[in-house]
Scaffold this motif. Structure first.
Motif, PDB file in Angstrom:
ATOM      1  N   TYR A 100       0.829  -1.089   0.015  1.00 47.57           N
ATOM      2  CA  TYR A 100      -0.112   0.122   0.339  1.00 47.57           C
ATOM      3  C   TYR A 100       0.838   1.218   0.325  1.00 47.57           C
ATOM      4  O   TYR A 100       0.365   1.705  -0.916  1.00 47.57           O
ATOM      5  CB  TYR A 100      -1.021  -0.237   1.365  1.00 47.57           C
ATOM      6  N   HIS A 101       1.766   1.120   1.146  1.00 43.14           N
ATOM      7  CA  HIS A 101       2.193   3.144   0.971  1.00 43.14           C
ATOM      8  C   HIS A 101       3.178   2.876  -0.276  1.00 43.14           C
ATOM      9  O   HIS A 101       3.662   4.367  -0.420  1.00 43.14           O
ATOM     10  CB  HIS A 101       3.459   2.607   2.478  1.00 43.14           C
ATOM     11  N   PRO A 102       4.129   2.144  -0.694  1.00 39.91           N
ATOM     12  CA  PRO A 102       4.784   2.479  -2.407  1.00 39.91           C
ATOM     13  C   PRO A 102       3.479   2.947  -3.352  1.00 39.91           C
ATOM     14  O   PRO A 102       3.600   4.287  -3.720  1.00 39.91           O
ATOM     15  CB  PRO A 102       6.049   1.596  -2.296  1.00 39.91           C
ATOM     16  N   ALA A 103       3.104   2.453  -3.110  1.00 39.25           N
ATOM     17  CA  ALA A 103       1.286   2.796  -4.621  1.00 39.25           C
ATOM     18  C   ALA A 103       1.532   4.235  -4.079  1.00 39.25           C
ATOM     19  O   ALA A 103       0.655   4.718  -4.806  1.00 39.25           O
ATOM     20  CB  ALA A 103       0.798   2.064  -4.418  1.00 39.25           C
ATOM     21  N   GLY A 104       0.261   4.420  -2.245  1.00 40.96           N
ATOM     22  CA  GLY A 104      -0.537   5.286  -2.504  1.00 40.96           C
ATOM     23  C   GLY A 104       0.227   6.334  -2.367  1.00 40.96           C
ATOM     24  O   GLY A 104       0.352   7.039  -2.770  1.00 40.96           O
ATOM     25  N   LEU A 105       1.593   6.517  -1.426  1.00 38.34           N
ATOM     26  CA  LEU A 105       2.642   7.554  -1.422  1.00 38.34           C
ATOM     27  C   LEU A 105       3.508   8.199  -2.808  1.00 38.34           C
ATOM     28  O   LEU A 105       3.316   9.150  -3.254  1.00 38.34           O
ATOM     29  CB  LEU A 105       3.476   7.133  -0.463  1.00 38.34           C
ATOM     30  N   THR A 106       3.524   6.984  -4.533  1.00 45.20           N
ATOM     31  CA  THR A 106       4.037   7.626  -4.896  1.00 45.20           C
ATOM     32  C   THR A 106       2.391   8.029  -6.123  1.00 45.20           C
ATOM     33  O   THR A 106       3.351   9.426  -6.616  1.00 45.20           O
ATOM     34  CB  THR A 106       4.130   5.885  -6.191  1.00 45.20           C
ATOM     35  N   LEU A 107       1.657   7.357  -5.744  1.00 41.08           N
ATOM     36  CA  LEU A 107       0.684   8.805  -6.468  1.00 41.08           C
ATOM     37  C   LEU A 107       0.350   9.783  -6.290  1.00 41.08           C
ATOM     38  O   LEU A 107       0.652  10.521  -7.409  1.00 41.08           O
ATOM     39  CB  LEU A 107      -0.785   7.267  -6.108  1.00 41.08           C
ATOM     40  N   ILE A 108       0.865   9.759  -4.577  1.00 40.44           N
ATOM     41  CA  ILE A 108       0.464  11.555  -4.226  1.00 40.44           C
ATOM     42  C   ILE A 108       2.039  12.031  -4.787  1.00 40.44           C
ATOM     43  O   ILE A 108       1.812  13.725  -4.710  1.00 40.44           O
ATOM     44  CB  ILE A 108       0.334  11.373  -2.960  1.00 40.44           C
ATOM     45  N   SER A 109       3.327  12.061  -4.502  1.00 36.62           N
ATOM     46  CA  SER A 109       4.593  12.374  -4.780  1.00 36.62           C
ATOM     47  C   SER A 109       4.296  13.470  -6.386  1.00 36.62           C
ATOM     48  O   SER A 109       4.803  14.082  -6.749  1.00 36.62           O
ATOM     49  CB  SER A 109       4.951  11.388  -4.602  1.00 36.62           C
ATOM     50  N   ASN A 110       3.534  11.490  -6.991  1.00 30.99           N
ATOM     51  CA  ASN A 110       3.506  12.300  -8.919  1.00 30.99           C
ATOM     52  C   ASN A 110       2.802  12.814  -9.277  1.00 30.99           C
ATOM     53  O   ASN A 110       2.367  13.446 -10.237  1.00 30.99           O
ATOM     54  CB  ASN A 110       4.491  10.851  -9.636  1.00 30.99           C
ATOM     55  N   GLY A 111       1.441  12.263  -8.224  1.00 33.75           N
ATOM     56  CA  GLY A 111      -0.329  12.935  -8.857  1.00 33.75           C
ATOM     57  C   GLY A 111      -0.460  13.968  -7.992  1.00 33.75           C
ATOM     58  O   GLY A 111      -1.911  14.845  -9.140  1.00 33.75           O
TER      59      GLY A 111
END
Length: 402
Positions: A100-111
């Motif tokens: 979850y955390h790699p997926a969710g935080l990547t989304l926020i960082s890049n999106g």
């Protein structure tokens, strides 16, 4: 935000269920701490391969798979015949939750363009789960056996997984990638993985990795056995309050534990901490914010037992201060990770750092369980303060390095 809330709902329901497993399976805190550390360890260890999968397949698929896996793991937990069965179910939960955390935080960082605000709201949603998970679990345990409670808790994640598969979004709306970066593929061989890791691990990122490791030890160590510790402090402060609320012979009196509700309140206060931490990332350099918060956690660790010993109001005050500071760390940590990593490999960067936070950090549960078995609550908080001050020293090195 929904995925984040669900992950932490399950994560923090486990310490509430532990108080029952200690009695039902006639085990010690040391053994149970090791069992829980196994599940929490996989929660962290799986973040690294999870980060690679995020860079390859995107956030939506990974978050939905995470939710489905967590729901199925709690269904398996309801069938556990002994402490070994609990270990297997928690291992399944840790492995599936880890992405979850790699997926969710990547989304926020890049999106998300307003990254600090995004981390703040994302963190607040997580704390809804962090506080709501143990509170919901404690309330359900008043009316149902813990196995039935595990089944009930499984249902929301399974529903969320289905809903998540229908959602689409632009995962790179907040970053401008060159054609080469857009075409860059995640590592597909051991050699490429090693090369990408070397590219990621600058001196700055290495320091961030060490800082979040110490923060993870503090986080997992303090939260895992806190319901039991709060129960001891409450009994010392006000005695056994159960007979004054329920008929002493009623099932509610047997199941009611005021410490569980204080624990949930401490976690609920963390919502405010998440918002403050997120807003601080827009006002100051996040690594400087880490120094402030880790210093605060050091002081809290040293003062917790003396403050709790002064009575009910001292216990409430220091507990809520702990909850606020502990969760104010998270947006600052996430913004610092993003600051010292590359957009095209952000899944890998969050994979490594959440391997540190939840993988290395999982040792905190085993350490605290062992200290409680052979030592005292005072020694537990001294050890935790040592973790925080170590992290603060590395944060100072990050800020002052040339």
């Amino acid at each position: 935000m929904v995925g984040h809330a669900m992950v932490h709902t399950y994560e923090l329901s486990i310490p509430i269920l532990m108080t029952i497993w200690l009695l039902e399976f006639s085990t010690t805190t040391a053994v149970l701490g090791a069992v829980v550390a196994l599940g929490y360890g996989l929660f962290g260890i799986g973040a690294l391969p999870g980060g690679l999968l995020v860079d390859r397949f995107g956030s939506r698929v990974l978050i939905s798979a995470c939710l489905a896996g967590m729901g199925l793991s709690f269904l398996a937990l309801s069938l556990a015949p002994n402490i070994v069965g609990v270990a297997v179910a928690l291992s399944l939960w840790g492995a599936t939750a880890s992405v979850y955390h790699p997926a969710g935080l990547t989304l926020i960082s890049n999106g998300v363009e307003e990254r600090g605000r995004g981390f703040a709201y994302h963190g607040m949603a997580g704390n809804v789960g962090i506080a709501g998970g143990p509170l919901l679990t404690a309330v359900l345990l008043l009316a149902f056996d813990w196995r039935i409670v595990s089944i009930i808790l499984a249902v929301p994640a399974l529903i969320a997984a289905i809903v998540g598969l229908t959602i689409t979004f632009d995962p790179t709306a907040a970053v401008e990638l060159t054609d080469g970066e857009r075409e860059r593929r995640p590592p597909s061989s051991p050699g490429e993985f090693i090369s990408e890791t070397r590219r990621l691990f600058t001196i700055g990122f290495l320091l961030v990795f060490v800082i979040v490791s110490f923060n993870g030890l503090y986080y997992r160590g303090v939260l895992t056995f806190l319901p039991d510790l709060l129960g001891d402090f409450l009994t010392a402060a006000i005695g056994d309050v159960q007979p004054g609320i329920f008929d002493p012979d009623s099932p509610l009196a047997e199941e009611f534990d005021l410490a569980q509700y204080l624990y949930a309140g401490l976690l609920l206060v963390g919502i405010g901490g998440q918002y403050l931490g997120g807003r601080l990332t827009d006002l100051i350099e996040p690594e400087r914010g880490l120094i402030i918060m880790l210093t605060s956690l050091t002081i809290i660790g040293l003062l917790f037992v003396p403050a709790a010993g002064t009575g009910l109001w001292g216990l409430l005050g220091i507990s809520f201060i702990l909850g606020f500071a502990l969760f104010a760390m998270q947006p600052l940590t996430q913004a610092t990770i993003a600051r010292y990593s590359m957009p095209e490999s952000r899944g890998l960067s969050f994979g490594y750092t959440y391997l540190a936070i939840f993988g290395i950090g999982a040792l905190g549960a085993a350490v605290v369980g062992t200290v409680l078995t052979y030592g005292s609550a005072s020694l537990v908080f001294i050890v935790l303060a040592g973790c925080a001050v170590s992290g603060a020293l590395f944060a100072i090195a990050l800020v002052t390095r040339e």
